[in-house]
Design an enzyme around this catalytic site. Structure first.
Site, PDB file in Angstrom:
ATOM      1  N   CYS A  52       8.366  19.560   9.100  1.00  0.00           N
ATOM      2  CA  CYS A  52       7.931  18.179   8.832  1.00  0.00           C
ATOM      3  C   CYS A  52       8.835  17.524   7.793  1.00  0.00           C
ATOM      4  CB  CYS A  52       6.469  18.137   8.409  1.00  0.00           C
ATOM      5  SG  CYS A  52       6.112  19.131   6.965  1.00  0.00           S
TER       6      CYS A  52
ATOM      7  N   GLU B 145      -1.782  32.535   6.978  1.00  0.00           N
ATOM      8  CA  GLU B 145      -2.116  31.245   6.372  1.00  0.00           C
ATOM      9  C   GLU B 145      -2.764  31.518   5.017  1.00  0.00           C
ATOM     10  OE1 GLU B 145      -2.094  27.741   7.023  1.00  0.00           O
ATOM     11  OE2 GLU B 145      -3.239  27.711   5.157  1.00  0.00           O
TER      12      GLU B 145
ATOM     13  N   CYS C 207       0.819  -1.224   0.000  1.00  0.00           N
ATOM     14  CA  CYS C 207       0.000   0.000   0.000  1.00  0.00           C
ATOM     15  C   CYS C 207       0.843   1.261   0.000  1.00  0.00           C
ATOM     16  CB  CYS C 207      -0.990  -0.017   1.159  1.00  0.00           C
ATOM     17  SG  CYS C 207      -0.499   0.863   2.627  1.00  0.00           S
TER      18      CYS C 207
HETATM   19  N1  SAH Z   1       0.882  25.226  12.203  1.00  0.00           N
HETATM   20  C1  SAH Z   1      -0.292  24.561  11.689  1.00  0.00           C
HETATM   21  C2  SAH Z   1      -0.237  24.206  10.206  1.00  0.00           C
HETATM   22  C3  SAH Z   1       1.030  23.599   9.680  1.00  0.00           C
HETATM   23  S1  SAH Z   1       0.936  22.838   8.087  1.00  0.00           S
HETATM   24  C4  SAH Z   1      -0.619  23.338  12.512  1.00  0.00           C
HETATM   25  O1  SAH Z   1       0.199  22.848  13.278  1.00  0.00           O
HETATM   26  O2  SAH Z   1      -1.750  22.847  12.392  1.00  0.00           O
HETATM   27  C5  SAH Z   1       1.410  24.073   6.999  1.00  0.00           C
HETATM   28  C6  SAH Z   1       0.322  25.093   6.704  1.00  0.00           C
HETATM   29  O3  SAH Z   1       0.898  26.032   5.805  1.00  0.00           O
HETATM   30  C7  SAH Z   1      -0.928  24.553   5.999  1.00  0.00           C
HETATM   31  O4  SAH Z   1      -2.074  24.986   6.711  1.00  0.00           O
HETATM   32  C8  SAH Z   1      -0.895  25.202   4.602  1.00  0.00           C
HETATM   33  O5  SAH Z   1      -2.180  25.522   4.106  1.00  0.00           O
HETATM   34  C9  SAH Z   1      -0.084  26.449   4.867  1.00  0.00           C
HETATM   35  N2  SAH Z   1       0.676  27.010   3.724  1.00  0.00           N
HETATM   36  C10 SAH Z   1       1.319  26.339   2.740  1.00  0.00           C
HETATM   37  N3  SAH Z   1       1.987  27.185   1.950  1.00  0.00           N
HETATM   38  C11 SAH Z   1       1.765  28.427   2.442  1.00  0.00           C
HETATM   39  C12 SAH Z   1       2.190  29.738   2.055  1.00  0.00           C
HETATM   40  N4  SAH Z   1       2.987  29.913   0.995  1.00  0.00           N
HETATM   41  N5  SAH Z   1       1.780  30.787   2.781  1.00  0.00           N
HETATM   42  C13 SAH Z   1       0.973  30.617   3.869  1.00  0.00           C
HETATM   43  N6  SAH Z   1       0.531  29.407   4.284  1.00  0.00           N
HETATM   44  C14 SAH Z   1       0.920  28.332   3.582  1.00  0.00           C
END
Ligand code: SAH
Length: 399
Positions: free
Chosen positions: A347, A272, A22
């Site tokens: 991550c 965001e 998978c």
């Molecule tokens: N800190 C949050 C989200 C982390 S994941 C938590 O812990 O839940 C990364 C986030 O970045 C996602 O919500 C995604 O939508 C956002 N993201 C991705 N590229 C971005 C950009 N260029 N500018 C602003 N936000 C972005």
């Protein structure tokens, strides 16, 4: 643990029948070995910046995923099957007893397959573009006991909709909301822009670190709640939040980390780009009665550039970018804004290393590195780093 999972006689640890086919898991050695692998990788890549603390592992590293996605198709005998695409190709692999998923998800999918058969709801065929049900997304909340089922369909017409919803709720009283998302095209497992709430509120609420979070189907939310608490605690502790501190929470999702800082007295701006997540974030601030946090829907790089151009200021920058890491514009502007502390939640360790090198050139020193195992049985490594501004940037070497 699911009764279908067999234990390895040598280690006593469970062995998944779908492993390798998978593609959801990449590591299947004993859990202690997985942690060693991740620790060694983190040290190999990051110990040039600062000592790497021992990785925070899970006590029970199974069934941790609060987000479960399933694609649908038919097997050779025409029976409806559900699962995910094979890692090496486009073949659907049935994953009825996944070891990572919340155990509440599989019985719901089993009921749904039976109802699809009874109500003649066709699985969508990616090759021919025919059929209706593209995939499902189940989100669960460990703290509030809520379960959201999202039915992603290729068109808005869902036959026997009322009967389907009634039957699902009767068989699974644990379901608190059902949403239909319409996604006429696009890659597998993506969501369309239009959603119709068929039952309940259309969102679920979860609780982490003393704050409550409302989550819509399309918003990003961390998938491993037990480890997320530890991750957020580590990030907020590293930021050393006190009354009146100004914080930027960049890539804030539904506003989680910023909200915890605001609860501790910080004044926060969350940035965001996903509109659903920003909407959830604003609702979450109200839900938690926090008035010292606001949100901006923008590209994080553009937001930082503008703030730097306006001569803006913040004491602490928290950044939690997606796997691609931060953009050059973001890092350049961070260096101009020059917060005392940067807390980088990553991550993907490769992009973290790249971005730390850049921030180091701008005068930041990494003073804490804490890996957290958010994704047991996969190669993913989540890391929290604290960077502190040191007055003079490292001297350039002369040839
Ligand atoms: N800190 C949050 C989200 C982390 S994941 C938590 O812990 O839940 C990364 C986030 O970045 C996602 O919500 C995604 O939508 C956002 N993201 C991705 N590229 C971005 C950009 N260029 N500018 C602003 N936000 C972005």
């Amino acid at each position: 643990m699911s009764k279908h999972i067999i234990a390895d006689p040598a280690t006593g640890e469970p062995v998944c029948r779908c492993f390798k086919r998978c593609g959801g898991c990449q590591l299947q050695e004993a859990y202690a070995g997985q942690l060693t692998y991740k620790q060694e990788k983190a040290e190999r890549m990051l110990s040039k910046f600062a000592p790497v603390r021992p990785i925070l592992g899970m006590e029970h590293p199974y069934h941790y995923r609060n987000k479960v996605q399933n694609l649908f198709g038919r097997d050779g005998k025409g029976r409806i099957i559900s699962g995910i695409f094979q890692s090496t190709g486009q073949k659907l692999v049935a994953t009825d007893d996944c070891m990572l998923e919340d155990e509440r998800a599989a019985p719901i999918i089993r009921t749904l397959k039976k109802l699809m058969h009874d109500l003649r709801i066709q699985p969508y065929d990616l090759r021919t573009g025919t059929g209706l049900l593209r995939h499902t997304l189940i989100r669960t909340s460990a703290s509030a006991g809520e379960v959201m089922l999202v039915l992603v369909t290729a068109s808005a017409m869902l036959p026997s909709k009322n009967n389907l919803v009634k039957a699902l709720c009767k068989a699974h009283p644990e379901i608190t909301t059902i949403v239909q998302n319409i996604c006429p095209d696009g890659r597998p497992l993506t969501l369309g822009t239009r959603s119709i709430t068929l039952f309940g509120s259309g969102t679920i609420t979860d609780e982490l670190c003393g704050c409550r979070f409302r989550i819509s189907p399309a918003s990003f939310y961390q998938v491993n709640p037990a480890q997320t608490e530890r991750l957020y605690r580590c990030a907020v502790d590293a930021a050393d939040i006190r009354e009146g501190v100004t914080v930027i929470d960049a890539y804030c999702g539904t506003g989680t980390i910023g909200m915890i800082c605001a609860k501790q007295g910080a004044s926060v701006i969350g940035v965001e780009q996903n509109p659903d997540a920003v909407r959830d974030a604003a609702a979450n601030a109200k839900l938690n009665r926090l008035s010292s946090i606001r949100f901006c829907r923008d590209d994080a790089g553009k937001f930082m550039e503008q703030l730097a151009a306006e001569g803006g200021h913040c004491d602490v920058l928290i950044m939690d970018p997606p796997r691609a890491g931060a953009s050059p514009a973001f890092l350049r502007s961070a260096a101009i804004l020059r917060p005392k502390k940067i807390v980088y939640v990553s991550c993907k360790i490769e992009t973290l290393e790249r971005d730390l090198l850049q921030l180091k050139k701008s005068g930041y020193q990494v003073t804490m590195i804490q890996p957290v195992d958010m994704f047991p049985h996969t190669t993913g490594i989540e890391t929290v780093c604290l960077l502190e501004y040191r007055k003079s940037a490292p001297a350039k070497k002369h040839k």
